[in-house]
Every structure is written in structure tokens, then in C-alpha cells.
Design an enzyme around this catalytic site. Structure first.
Site, PDB file in Angstrom:
ATOM      1  N   GLU A  47      -5.784  80.376  88.464  1.00 41.42           N
ATOM      2  CA  GLU A  47      -7.238  80.568  88.613  1.00 41.42           C
ATOM      3  C   GLU A  47      -7.562  80.797  90.083  1.00 41.42           C
ATOM      4  OE1 GLU A  47      -9.763  77.305  87.254  1.00 41.42           O
ATOM      5  OE2 GLU A  47     -11.324  77.964  88.639  1.00 41.42           O
ATOM      6  N   ARG A  51     -14.484  82.044  95.846  1.00 43.62           N
ATOM      7  CA  ARG A  51     -15.159  81.269  96.887  1.00 43.62           C
ATOM      8  C   ARG A  51     -14.795  81.729  98.280  1.00 43.62           C
ATOM      9  NH1 ARG A  51     -13.859  75.256  95.022  1.00 43.62           N
ATOM     10  NH2 ARG A  51     -13.852  75.729  92.816  1.00 43.62           N
ATOM     11  N   LYS A 134     -13.810  73.901  79.652  1.00 40.77           N
ATOM     12  CA  LYS A 134     -13.355  73.192  80.856  1.00 40.77           C
ATOM     13  C   LYS A 134     -14.201  71.918  80.979  1.00 40.77           C
ATOM     14  CE  LYS A 134     -13.574  73.809  85.898  1.00 40.77           C
ATOM     15  NZ  LYS A 134     -13.523  74.780  87.005  1.00 40.77           N
TER      16      LYS A 134
HETATM   17  C1  3PG Z   1     -12.469  72.914  92.249  1.00 40.84           C
HETATM   18  O1  3PG Z   1     -13.663  72.782  92.105  1.00 40.84           O
HETATM   19  O2  3PG Z   1     -11.971  73.345  93.284  1.00 40.84           O
HETATM   20  C2  3PG Z   1     -11.588  72.621  91.103  1.00 40.84           C
HETATM   21  O3  3PG Z   1     -12.249  71.960  90.114  1.00 40.84           O
HETATM   22  C3  3PG Z   1     -10.385  71.878  91.540  1.00 40.84           C
HETATM   23  O4  3PG Z   1     -10.684  70.586  91.847  1.00 40.84           O
HETATM   24  P1  3PG Z   1      -9.604  69.708  92.611  1.00 40.84           P
HETATM   25  O5  3PG Z   1      -9.533  70.245  94.020  1.00 40.84           O
HETATM   26  O6  3PG Z   1     -10.145  68.313  92.546  1.00 40.84           O
HETATM   27  O7  3PG Z   1      -8.292  69.864  91.893  1.00 40.84           O
END
Ligand code: 3PG
Length: 213
Positions: A47, A51, A134
Site C-alpha cells: 500500500e 501522502r 480496513k
Molecule cells: C498509517 O496511517 O500510516 C497506517 O495506518 C499505518 O499505521 P502504522 O504506522 O501505525 O503502522
């Protein structure tokens, strides 16, 4: 694409490995070696979060890596969906779900793993046909006790908990009957990506891939 078909495809993707790496990639040059390290470590579904300004190019580059199944995360708008699809994303992930976002994914044939954090949100998505969701932000929203509590009343919904999941607590989630896989950024920490330490990332991926659900 119907929501039912989207959930069917999302389930197939979630069953590829116990962990879906959540990636925040700043440099396009990191895309190919990072994807190779993760795929070779045993984590094919990736994924890429939208961002960073580089994210769409990163998806383009990663889509060329053999054995990888590359999706776009943090989908918020119709434009995000269109851009992700054009860049070659084969699935989408969103922190929550809005009708507009669901419409866009269905219209653009992008299977979506939509986010939910409550029984009502999950029921709304299920009503529309999304049975694979999710659970985000997993730890902050109640973690395994919360998710476990949804299994009895909503057994037809399966989840990919993400947010605060780590090597230490991943098995707690993976042992739940309603968890297909987990998502997490711990397999590709920013400092290792910046340093180009692909060997270490591959090791982290292999460790994650060895978790059993
Ligand atoms: C995010 O928002 O970056 C993902 O949900 C991953 O979360 P994490 O960094 O806690 O694994």
C-alpha cells in the site's frame, strides 16, 4: 465494479500474506528497490500512501516489479481515485469511507478496502456490499478487544486492522476469526528507506511474512 466484486478482490489481496506494508515514500528512486525488498521478503501486496508528492510516480515504478500487487492508500477524493487508477494501482485503501469515495472507486473499477471504526460504519459499508474492510486506526480505536467484539454480531465482515499494529501485537489480531491480514508501516521504517537499507527491510518483511493467521 460492484462493491461485492471489490470485496472479493480485496479478500484475495488480503490473503496473499499476513501483512500489507503501509508505505510513505518520498523519493521515486526508492520505489523499485523498496518494492523488490518487500516482495522478495514475502510481502507481495503493497500500500503506497498518497501522502507524498512522489506517491503516484512511486506507484508507477512499483507496478513494474514482478510479483508485486500495488495499491494506493489514503484515498480521500474522487481525484485521488482517478490518479491512483491512472498510475497503475490495482487496489485502493481509505482511512474511512464516504459515499463520494465509494462511488468513485466503483465507477473507476478500483477495488477498495474502505475504513471503518464502529459497528454502524461497518454495517453501512456491509449494506452497500463491502464485506471486507480496513479497521482503522486499530490500536487507538480499541484494538483486539474491540475487533473481537464485532465478530459475533457481524461475522460476515472481515477486516484488515491497521494503525498501531506491530510485530509485537500482529499475532493478536491475526488470531481473531474476523481478521484476514494486518497493515503496518513497521516493515519499511522511514530511516531504513532513507538509508537505502534494502537488506534490513527484506529481513523485516520475511519476519512479517512468517506470521501465521
Ligand atoms: C498509517 O496511517 O500510516 C497506517 O495506518 C499505518 O499505521 P502504522 O504506522 O501505525 O503502522
Amino acid at each position: 465494479m460492484t462493491p461485492e466484486m471489490a470485496s472479493h478482490l480485496a479478500e484475495e489481496i488480503c490473503r496473499l500474506a499476513p501483512v500489507v506494508p503501509v508505505l510513505v515514500v518520498k523519493e521515486v528512486a526508492h520505489a523499485a528497490p523498496l518494492a523488490e525488498a518487500l516482495v522478495n521478503g514475502g510481502l507481495p501486496a503493497l500500500e503506497v500512501t498518497l501522502r507524498t508528492p512522489a506517491a503516484l510516480d512511486v506507484i508507477r515504478e512499483m507496478s513494474e516489479i514482478e510479483g508485486g500487487v500495488v495499491g494506493a492508500g489514503t484515498l480521500l477524493t474522487t481525484k485521488d481515485v482517478e490518479n491512483a487508477k491512472k498510475a497503475g494501482a490495482t487496489f485502493g485503501v481509505s482511512p474511512g469511507a464516504t459515499d463520494r469515495l465509494l462511488d468513485a472507486c466503483e465507477a473507476n473499477d478500483l477495488p477498495l478496502l474502505p475504513g471503518a471504526t464502529s459497528a454502524t460504519e461497518s454495517m453501512r459499508l456491509l449494506e452497500r456490499g463491502y464485506s471486507v474492510q480496513k479497521f482503522f486506526p486499530a490500536e487507538a480505536a480499541g484494538g483486539t478487544p474491540f475487533l473481537k467484539s464485532l465478530a459475533s454480531p457481524l461475522p460476515q465482515i472481515r477486516f484488515c486492522p491497521t494503525g498501531g499494529v506491530s510485530l509485537q501485537n500482529a499475532m493478536d489480531y491475526l488470531s481473531l476469526p474476523n481478521t484476514l491480514c494486518v497493515g503496518g508501516s513497521w516493515v519499511a521504517p522511514g530511516d531504513l528507506v532513507e538509508a537505502g537499507n534494502w537488506g534490513e527491510i527484506s529481513k523485516l518483511a520475511a519476519e512479517a511474512a512468517a506470521l501465521t493467521s
